[in-house]
Enzyme design. Sequence first.
Site, PDB file in Angstrom:
ATOM      1  N   CYS A  88       0.547   3.632   2.893  1.00 47.94           N
ATOM      2  CA  CYS A  88       1.154   3.147   4.200  1.00 47.94           C
ATOM      3  C   CYS A  88       2.827   3.664   4.233  1.00 47.94           C
ATOM      4  O   CYS A  88       3.098   3.855   5.428  1.00 47.94           O
ATOM      5  CB  CYS A  88       0.909   1.688   4.296  1.00 47.94           C
ATOM      6  SG  CYS A  88      -0.643   1.074   4.093  1.00 47.94           S
ATOM      7  N   CYS A 141       0.859  -1.116  -0.083  1.00 47.93           N
ATOM      8  CA  CYS A 141       0.037   0.143  -0.041  1.00 47.93           C
ATOM      9  C   CYS A 141       0.877   1.497   0.060  1.00 47.93           C
ATOM     10  O   CYS A 141       1.507   1.549   1.081  1.00 47.93           O
ATOM     11  CB  CYS A 141      -0.871  -0.060   1.223  1.00 47.93           C
ATOM     12  SG  CYS A 141      -1.284   1.403   2.102  1.00 47.93           S
TER      13      CYS A 141
END
Lengths: 135, 310
Positions: free
Chosen positions: A62, A59
């Site tokens: 993230c 991600c």
Amino acid sequence: MNESDRELEEIRRKKLEELERKSGGKKAIDKPIQVTDRTFDQVIKTHPAVAIDFWSEWCPPCRFIAPIIEVLAKDYSGKVIFGKLNVDENLAIARRHGITSIPTLLFFKDGKLAGRIIGAVPREHIERELTKIIG
Amino acid sequence: MEYWDLIIIGAGPAGLTAGIYGARSGLKTLILEEKIPGGAAAESPLIENYPCFPGISGRELVDKMLEHCKKSGAEIHELENVAGLDVRGEKKIVKTNKKLYGASAVIIASGCSHGELGVPGEKKFRGRGVSYCAICDGAFFKGKKVIVVGGGNSAATSALYLSNLASNVKLIHRRNQLRAEEALVKNLREKKVEFLWNTDLKEIKGEGTVKSAVLYDNKKGEIKEVKVDGIFIQVSEVPNSQFAKKAGISTDKLGYVVVDERQRTSINGVYAAGDVTTCPIKQIGTAVGQAIIAATEAFGYIKRPYYYKG
Ligand SMILES: Cc1cc2nc3c(=O)[nH]c(=O)nc-3n(C[C@H](O)[C@H](O)[C@H](O)COP(=O)(O)OP(=O)(O)OC[C@H]3O[C@@H](n4cnc5c(N)ncnc54)[C@H](O)[C@@H]3O)c2cc1C
């Protein structure tokens, strides 16, 4: 909570303190700790102020949050425990909290959910939530 | 004030490419990136249309670009976002959340942010079933039912990625055909992705997390509610051009930075490249191409002012 629960709780707390002592002497934790589905409950119960970063390797946003969490763990050392929970390997706790997007940050005060941030946000935004769980 | 020849705003494919060309032409080049390098391209599960790479994950591709850019000598500051510009004078001033910089030329390569639909329930269920990034959140929908909203390449790519995880994927689009490449559409059919044409998402409902979606057939005028666990929104994006607009740089109605065929904006010494511009094609290849023009033009502007006058 009944009597034996309480006892269990006490044992758990002592064990965790012991672990912390062993890993870093008396020094307060200044790095994010790894949290799993199995250790999650213990972590939020044993520390009065906890922030958990739900993340995954895949991600991009993230990866934006990660260095901010590292710095905050240092700056708030002794006040807030930061945990990282990888949802690729641990889905149960994320499901329990209805998380379907990462990064999500959950904030716990005395074991109770006190705040939630979804998505990549600036440091100041996270600090605003932190003030709610300190003290 | 710290001074640079060229400051590039954004480290997606356009910014990183401009960095390579700027640094290699000898300009002292700084790239300012609000988040981490990679941009929207890092969110692409699989890229199959960028030359030399018949199939590569977005993350892998941008990591290669980043490495190349660093090797060329451009400096990159992460977690530093541009909040304001003063480009009226010959020396451009760039204001970030950390400090002020001076530059001879500026390239805006700040891309776009995820577009929102603005329907009831979208905000409420964001992160509780509503998502804007398939590669980030797909894992939460293993064996579940999802809807992808949108009709372009990124919607198609997202639907394809999700079809490997979810039990059922519906792609809903307000028109009766996709803007996505035929190669992608063919793959979608093979993966049994359901197409719902002429359909608008009207409302997202749930309890704690998303439970259903209210869909409107804009041809028949019918409304129906379908059970669903996740909704991925991949619609028109919003250009990250607020700071440019405030500085007096021309943007179009939707906020895209207006550029000419040499990637010049309305202000001398300020260029723009990639998804943030009025270029109608929003792809990695076009972002890269535009950035090459922008950096080369910026070099000419800085080093050969006489040649470039007028
Ligand atoms: C799911 C998905 C799939 C895709 N698949 C493909 C594909 O298969 N093939 C293809 O060619 N294209 C694909 N694309 C499109 C491609 O990703 C974009 O066209 C490309 O990333 C545009 O590059 P860019 O550098 O212009 O902008 P971006 O990649 O968006 O980069 C802009 C950067 O600027 C930064 N920024 C923004 N504002 C500021 C500020 N104020 N200060 C500092 N930094 C700032 C952002 O954080 C970002 O990192 C896909 C996109 C998506 C979302």
